[in-house]
Design a protein around this motif. Structure first.
Motif, PDB file in Angstrom:
ATOM      1  N   TYR A  11       0.847  -1.200   0.000  1.00  0.00           N
ATOM      2  CA  TYR A  11       0.000   0.000   0.000  1.00  0.00           C
ATOM      3  C   TYR A  11       0.883   1.251   0.000  1.00  0.00           C
ATOM      4  O   TYR A  11       2.057   1.184   0.392  1.00  0.00           O
ATOM      5  CB  TYR A  11      -0.927  -0.029   1.217  1.00  0.00           C
ATOM      6  N   ASN A  13       1.215   3.538   1.946  1.00  0.00           N
ATOM      7  CA  ASN A  13       1.849   3.857   3.240  1.00  0.00           C
ATOM      8  C   ASN A  13       3.006   2.904   3.580  1.00  0.00           C
ATOM      9  O   ASN A  13       3.557   2.945   4.680  1.00  0.00           O
ATOM     10  CB  ASN A  13       0.807   3.816   4.365  1.00  0.00           C
ATOM     11  N   ALA A  17       1.030  -5.831   2.216  1.00  0.00           N
ATOM     12  CA  ALA A  17      -0.170  -6.592   2.565  1.00  0.00           C
ATOM     13  C   ALA A  17      -0.120  -8.004   1.995  1.00  0.00           C
ATOM     14  O   ALA A  17      -0.659  -8.941   2.591  1.00  0.00           O
ATOM     15  CB  ALA A  17      -1.409  -5.864   2.073  1.00  0.00           C
ATOM     16  N   THR A  37      -6.959 -11.215  11.460  1.00  0.00           N
ATOM     17  CA  THR A  37      -7.194  -9.861  10.947  1.00  0.00           C
ATOM     18  C   THR A  37      -5.852  -9.258  10.539  1.00  0.00           C
ATOM     19  O   THR A  37      -4.868  -9.383  11.267  1.00  0.00           O
ATOM     20  CB  THR A  37      -7.846  -9.002  12.052  1.00  0.00           C
ATOM     21  N   GLY A  38      -5.832  -8.672   9.343  1.00  0.00           N
ATOM     22  CA  GLY A  38      -4.594  -8.047   8.866  1.00  0.00           C
ATOM     23  C   GLY A  38      -3.688  -8.996   8.087  1.00  0.00           C
ATOM     24  O   GLY A  38      -2.647  -8.585   7.580  1.00  0.00           O
ATOM     25  N   ALA A  39      -4.120 -10.261   7.943  1.00  0.00           N
ATOM     26  CA  ALA A  39      -3.268 -11.243   7.244  1.00  0.00           C
ATOM     27  C   ALA A  39      -3.196 -10.986   5.741  1.00  0.00           C
ATOM     28  O   ALA A  39      -2.272 -11.429   5.068  1.00  0.00           O
ATOM     29  CB  ALA A  39      -3.779 -12.658   7.507  1.00  0.00           C
ATOM     30  N   GLY A  40      -4.216 -10.288   5.204  1.00  0.00           N
ATOM     31  CA  GLY A  40      -4.196  -9.970   3.778  1.00  0.00           C
ATOM     32  C   GLY A  40      -5.358 -10.553   2.985  1.00  0.00           C
ATOM     33  O   GLY A  40      -5.386 -10.474   1.751  1.00  0.00           O
ATOM     34  N   LYS A  41      -6.367 -11.095   3.668  1.00  0.00           N
ATOM     35  CA  LYS A  41      -7.483 -11.759   2.979  1.00  0.00           C
ATOM     36  C   LYS A  41      -8.256 -10.784   2.084  1.00  0.00           C
ATOM     37  O   LYS A  41      -8.513 -11.067   0.919  1.00  0.00           O
ATOM     38  CB  LYS A  41      -8.447 -12.395   4.009  1.00  0.00           C
ATOM     39  N   SER A  42      -8.636  -9.644   2.653  1.00  0.00           N
ATOM     40  CA  SER A  42      -9.425  -8.684   1.858  1.00  0.00           C
ATOM     41  C   SER A  42      -8.596  -8.144   0.698  1.00  0.00           C
ATOM     42  O   SER A  42      -9.126  -7.924  -0.403  1.00  0.00           O
ATOM     43  CB  SER A  42      -9.867  -7.502   2.713  1.00  0.00           C
ATOM     44  N   THR A  43      -7.317  -7.934   0.943  1.00  0.00           N
ATOM     45  CA  THR A  43      -6.446  -7.434  -0.131  1.00  0.00           C
ATOM     46  C   THR A  43      -6.431  -8.434  -1.280  1.00  0.00           C
ATOM     47  O   THR A  43      -6.533  -8.046  -2.457  1.00  0.00           O
ATOM     48  CB  THR A  43      -5.024  -7.191   0.422  1.00  0.00           C
TER      49      THR A  43
END
Ligand code: ADP
Length: 228
Positions: A11, A13, A17, A37-43
């Motif tokens: 990203y 910033n 991800a 959470t934050g592992a990268g699934k949504s990405t």
């Protein structure tokens, strides 16, 4: 159906991800994408919907390199996938029927066809008798069923779900996963990002686990807790 080759996402910033992900999902598969959470699934899902392009590597969906789809063609590209989210995303001032029909109207289909497909989709999720209800009158499980009906009304070959049971109790979550499984058996490729251990462990589907942006395990009939 999906082929991700050495794909990384950084990203603006500076957050890495996804790190050199390789993933192949065949037509007709049901795959859980799990991880904290934050592992990268949504990405990863956003790479498939082309909300994001990989910083490095390639994402190929139904034979198309998504980076080569011109911006004006993206809406047409997205017609091949239904997407379901944790928060249902229903239009509050439209009925169940209208929420599903609206998605088809946007495609410019003839009215008769819209009626037929809406009825089929609402029937498939078991909500024909709730056609005239508004989202606020539905339980969480019913609202997610409507969102699923809307996602599949156009009969897309691919269904993506991002934490679809995140707001539901365990029994309702199980019913929703059964519904996704039923849709998969009818021929749709289904990819579900989830950290719902209770449901994943009982489903015995392929489980791909992400940890800090990397795939750390990929098991054909897995459980969430599987150690590589
Ligand atoms: P998951 O879906 O597994 O919870 P995400 O794909 O949402 O994980 O996030 C992966 C990492 O990328 C996290 O560190 C998150 O904070 C970061 N991230 C997600 N979206 C953005 C964004 N738009 N800008 C910057 N960082 C992001």
């Amino acid at each position: 159906m999906i082929e991700i080759q050495e794909a990384s996402v950084t990203y603006p910033n500076g957050v890495h991800a996804l790190r050199e992900i390789n993933l192949r999902v065949e037509k007709g598969e049901f795959v859980f994408l799990v991880g904290a959470t934050g592992a990268g699934k949504s990405t990863l899902l956003k790479l498939i919907t082309r909300e994001l392009l990989p910083t490095r590597g390639k994402v190929i969906v139904a034979g198309r390199n998504v980076a080569e789809i011109p911006p004006q063609e993206v809406p047409y590209y997205r017609r091949m996938m239904g997407v379901v989210f944790q928060d249902f995303g229903l239009l509050p001032n439209k009925t169940v029927w209208e929420n599903v029909a609206f998605a088809l109207r946007v495609l410019g289909l003839p009215r008769k066809e819209i009626r037929k497909r809406t009825a089929n989709a609402v029937d498939l999720v078991g909500l024909l008798r709730r056609c005239d209800s508004f989202p606020a009158q539905l339980s969480g499980g019913e609202a997610q069923r409507v969102a699923i009906a809307r996602a599949i009304a156009n009969d897309p070959p691919l269904l993506l779900a991002d934490e679809p049971t995140g707001n539901l109790d365990p029994d309702t979550s199980w019913d929703i996963m059964q519904l996704l499984s039923h849709i998969n058996i009818r021929g749709t490729t289904v990819l579900v990002a989830s950290h719902d251990k209770y449901v994943i462990d009982r489903m015995r589907k392929r489980v791909v686990m992400l940890e800090r942006g990397a795939i750390v395990s990929d098991v054909p009939c897995g459980v969430y807790a599987h150690e590589p």
